[in-house]
Design an enzyme around this catalytic site. Structure first.
Site, PDB file in Angstrom:
ATOM      1  N   TRP A 165      55.317  43.790  -4.235  1.00 47.49           N
ATOM      2  CA  TRP A 165      56.422  44.744  -4.434  1.00 47.49           C
ATOM      3  C   TRP A 165      57.060  44.407  -5.765  1.00 47.49           C
ATOM      4  O   TRP A 165      57.498  43.278  -5.993  1.00 47.49           O
ATOM      5  CB  TRP A 165      57.452  44.689  -3.311  1.00 47.49           C
ATOM      6  CG  TRP A 165      58.671  45.456  -3.714  1.00 47.49           C
ATOM      7  CD1 TRP A 165      58.760  46.801  -3.936  1.00 47.49           C
ATOM      8  CD2 TRP A 165      59.976  44.919  -4.031  1.00 47.49           C
ATOM      9  NE1 TRP A 165      60.024  47.141  -4.353  1.00 47.49           N
ATOM     10  CE2 TRP A 165      60.780  46.008  -4.430  1.00 47.49           C
ATOM     11  CE3 TRP A 165      60.517  43.628  -4.013  1.00 47.49           C
ATOM     12  CZ2 TRP A 165      62.111  45.847  -4.806  1.00 47.49           C
ATOM     13  CZ3 TRP A 165      61.840  43.472  -4.387  1.00 47.49           C
ATOM     14  CH2 TRP A 165      62.625  44.571  -4.774  1.00 47.49           C
TER      15      TRP A 165
ATOM     16  N   LYS B 219      58.086  52.434  -3.778  1.00 49.10           N
ATOM     17  CA  LYS B 219      59.510  52.610  -3.466  1.00 49.10           C
ATOM     18  C   LYS B 219      60.035  53.809  -4.254  1.00 49.10           C
ATOM     19  O   LYS B 219      59.578  54.070  -5.364  1.00 49.10           O
ATOM     20  CB  LYS B 219      60.262  51.335  -3.837  1.00 49.10           C
ATOM     21  CG  LYS B 219      61.706  51.295  -3.388  1.00 49.10           C
ATOM     22  CD  LYS B 219      62.236  49.864  -3.407  1.00 49.10           C
ATOM     23  CE  LYS B 219      63.706  49.834  -3.050  1.00 49.10           C
ATOM     24  NZ  LYS B 219      64.209  48.486  -2.800  1.00 49.10           N
TER      25      LYS B 219
ATOM     26  N   ASP C 115      56.748  51.069   3.312  1.00 50.19           N
ATOM     27  CA  ASP C 115      57.973  50.520   3.891  1.00 50.19           C
ATOM     28  C   ASP C 115      58.795  51.694   4.419  1.00 50.19           C
ATOM     29  O   ASP C 115      59.029  52.669   3.685  1.00 50.19           O
ATOM     30  CB  ASP C 115      58.729  49.734   2.799  1.00 50.19           C
ATOM     31  CG  ASP C 115      59.999  49.068   3.320  1.00 50.19           C
ATOM     32  OD1 ASP C 115      60.825  49.754   3.947  1.00 50.19           O
ATOM     33  OD2 ASP C 115      60.193  47.866   3.062  1.00 50.19           O
TER      34      ASP C 115
ATOM     35  N   HIS D 177      61.596  53.197   2.210  1.00 53.11           N
ATOM     36  CA  HIS D 177      61.366  53.437   0.785  1.00 53.11           C
ATOM     37  C   HIS D 177      61.119  54.887   0.400  1.00 53.11           C
ATOM     38  O   HIS D 177      60.513  55.165  -0.637  1.00 53.11           O
ATOM     39  CB  HIS D 177      60.190  52.581   0.300  1.00 53.11           C
ATOM     40  CG  HIS D 177      60.561  51.139   0.155  1.00 53.11           C
ATOM     41  ND1 HIS D 177      59.810  50.234  -0.539  1.00 53.11           N
ATOM     42  CD2 HIS D 177      61.641  50.452   0.608  1.00 53.11           C
ATOM     43  CE1 HIS D 177      60.379  49.054  -0.498  1.00 53.11           C
ATOM     44  NE2 HIS D 177      61.491  49.156   0.195  1.00 53.11           N
TER      45      HIS D 177
ATOM     46  N   ASP E 256      67.999  52.478   1.882  1.00 50.86           N
ATOM     47  CA  ASP E 256      67.054  51.400   2.189  1.00 50.86           C
ATOM     48  C   ASP E 256      67.810  50.126   2.536  1.00 50.86           C
ATOM     49  O   ASP E 256      67.756  49.132   1.831  1.00 50.86           O
ATOM     50  CB  ASP E 256      66.156  51.196   0.947  1.00 50.86           C
ATOM     51  CG  ASP E 256      65.170  50.052   1.121  1.00 50.86           C
ATOM     52  OD1 ASP E 256      64.718  49.836   2.252  1.00 50.86           O
ATOM     53  OD2 ASP E 256      64.851  49.388   0.112  1.00 50.86           O
TER      54      ASP E 256
ATOM     55  N   ASP F 111      60.153  44.142   7.823  1.00 51.73           N
ATOM     56  CA  ASP F 111      60.952  43.892   6.619  1.00 51.73           C
ATOM     57  C   ASP F 111      62.392  44.311   6.859  1.00 51.73           C
ATOM     58  O   ASP F 111      62.740  45.480   6.691  1.00 51.73           O
ATOM     59  CB  ASP F 111      60.349  44.644   5.422  1.00 51.73           C
ATOM     60  CG  ASP F 111      61.047  44.264   4.108  1.00 51.73           C
ATOM     61  OD1 ASP F 111      61.865  43.331   4.128  1.00 51.73           O
ATOM     62  OD2 ASP F 111      60.778  44.927   3.084  1.00 51.73           O
TER      63      ASP F 111
HETATM   64  C1  RNT Z   1      62.139  45.717  -1.246  1.00 57.17           C
HETATM   65  C2  RNT Z   1      60.837  45.691  -0.515  1.00 57.17           C
HETATM   66  C3  RNT Z   1      60.219  44.338  -0.335  1.00 57.17           C
HETATM   67  C4  RNT Z   1      61.219  43.255   0.003  1.00 57.17           C
HETATM   68  C5  RNT Z   1      60.596  41.933   0.370  1.00 57.17           C
HETATM   69  C6  RNT Z   1      61.572  40.815   0.347  1.00 57.17           C
HETATM   70  O1  RNT Z   1      62.689  46.951  -1.292  1.00 57.17           O
HETATM   71  O2  RNT Z   1      60.962  46.328   0.707  1.00 57.17           O
HETATM   72  O3  RNT Z   1      59.192  44.405   0.608  1.00 57.17           O
HETATM   73  O4  RNT Z   1      62.068  43.649   1.025  1.00 57.17           O
HETATM   74  O5  RNT Z   1      59.493  41.693  -0.399  1.00 57.17           O
HETATM   75 ZN    ZN Z   2      59.302  46.171   2.059  1.00 61.91          ZN
END
Ligand code: RNT
Ligand code: ZN
Length: 428
Positions: free
Chosen positions: A188, A231, A262, A265, A297, A329
């Site tokens: 990320w 993201k 995610d 995101h 988020d 996460d």
């Molecule tokens: C951040 C991402 C990422 C982090 C972690 C700590 O927006 O979601 O995955 O939360 O790597």
């Molecule tokens: Zn994440």
């Protein structure tokens, strides 16, 4: 008088019958659930601080709020908390480590890290019968202070992060080799602009170049799989994130990478469940960061909500359990951090179980027949089927606390173990 164990068993027997009436094999669902690992993220345990000895707060759009006492400050405390958390969660799972959680014993910059700094984790994981996943850390560092890392205009800064990423791939491969299954290594990259960019193109060109350099060396897929996480926006990158969904969708497709979705995101009303069956037509495997955004988020603890249920339904209905790595996460420092793990992981598993308890074939046959009445009627009836009785039985039969009993254990832990910890950041 019946014991509470007997009450759970009786409720399970009647639930099993109710599901059988719908054509669902409860025992098969439980057996399958037992084979689904959840990759539990280490960073809920200490508010994403890690063991580099940094005192400053998080950077690059990550925000943790709350000051609940008992935060783990050393690898030993974090492992102690994880062992306890895993004792509250049925099944065998994985631990997802970030690069900043190495045991460094002094200053070691991110481009200098190596397997030796993770030996303690690898040994501990082997001892616990756990497998590890990994993440390079492109945040909370002076070379990321202006919001750019791999897409930075300065080639020296890009090179620093490329070196970090290459080091992380080696560590992930060593973890995978040691555990005998692939360590998913998730990238990320926070890079983005607070305000409207004059060039959306240039940083994306730099990012793709950096990534291609990082991935030049092919590593055995049996040891490690690279994943890339997109993201839409972040704190401080509200107007533009270099690694958008389209960016990484294309990248994963053309470079044969795992795509990471995610749940927090995307646009606030956009879910990731609908994306699974589309992206799996084009990419080999998916990594999910199961999370809960509240208005943004915000990475709240996963609850048993519609979004999580839809995600697991999609995975099971599409027969994708072997192509989707389910990771978590979230980070909440306003409640007991071990309880956060227990709540979020148990809810995720409960949603997998609910999906496995659907009469998938019946629903899909009704759909093929154009019988949408049956489809809707059954989906609604399923919502009040005795899922809880099956879940309780699963917990009981795997030797973990049933119902809110786990909370009592957390309370005991909170009195016995966590108060001995101060609140300051400690260098291990
Ligand atoms: C951040 C991402 C990422 C982090 C972690 C700590 O927006 O979601 O995955 O939360 O790597
Ligand atoms: Zn994440």
């Amino acid at each position: 008088m019946a014991t509470s164990e007997q009450i759970i068993e009786r409720a399970f027997e009647s639930a099993r019958q109710r599901y059988a009436d719908l054509g669902v094999d409860v025992d098969a669902a439980i057996r399958r659930l037992g084979t689904v690992p959840i990759s539990v993220h280490c960073w809920q345990g200490d508010d994403v601080i890690g063991f580099e000895g940094r005192e400053e707060s998080l950077g690059n759009g990550l925000a943790v709020t709350g000051n609940y006492p008992g935060r783990a400050r050393t690898p030993g405390e974090l492992r102690e908390d994880l062992e306890f958390a895993f004792s509250l969660i049925p099944g065998k799972h994985r631990l997802n480590l970030h690069a900043l959680y190495g045991e460094f014993h002094g200053p070691v910059d991110r481009d200098e890290i190596g397997v030796e700094h993770f030996r303690g984790w690898i040994d501990w994981a082997a001892d616990q019968g756990l497998s590890l996943d990994f993440n390079p850390s492109f945040f909370s560092h002076e070379n990321a202070a202006d919001g750019f890392t791999l897409a930075h205009v300065d080639s020296k800064i890009r090179q620093f992060w490329i070196d970090h990423a290459v080091a992380c791939r080696k560590i992930a491969a060593a973890m995978g080799e040691a555990q005998g299954n692939p360590c998913v290594n998730n990238f990320w990259i926070p890079d983005g602009y607070k305000d409207s960019p004059a060039s959306r193109k240039a940083p994306r060109q730099r990012l793709i170049e950096s990534l291609d350099q990082i991935f030049t060396e092919p590593l055995a897929p049996a040891h490690t799989l690279d994943a890339v996480e997109c993201k839409l926006f972040g704190i401080g990158s509200e107007s533009y994130v270099v690694g958008s969904h389209e960016f990484y969708m294309g990248y994963a497709m053309t470079r044969n990478k795992v795509l990471c979705l995610d749940a927090g995101h995307f646009h606030p009303t956009e879910g990731i469940a609908d994306k699974i069956s589309s992206v799996l037509l084009y990419v080999p495997e998916l990594l999910l960061h199961v999370s809960r955004g509240v208005r943004w988020d915000s990475d709240h603890v996963v609850t048993y909500n519609d979004e999580v249920q839809s995600i697991m339904q999609e995975i099971v209905r599409g027969d994708y359990l072997d192509r989707v790595h389910i990771g978590l996460d979230f980070f909440d420092a306003s409640i007991n951090r071990v309880a956060a793990w227990a709540i979020g992981t148990r809810n995720t598993l409960k949603a997998v179980l609910a999906a496995l308890l659907e009469p998938t074939e019946t629903l899909q046959q009704a759909e093929r027949d154009g019988d949408y009445t049956t489809r809707l009627a059954l989906m609604e009836e399923l919502k009040t089927m005795p899922l809880g009785a099956v879940w309780d039985y699963y917990c009981q039969s795997t030797g973990v606390p049933v119902g809110a009993e786990w909370l009592e254990r957390v309370r005991e832990y909170e009195t016995a173990v966590q108060p001995t910890r101060g609140s300051s950041v400690q260098v291990p």
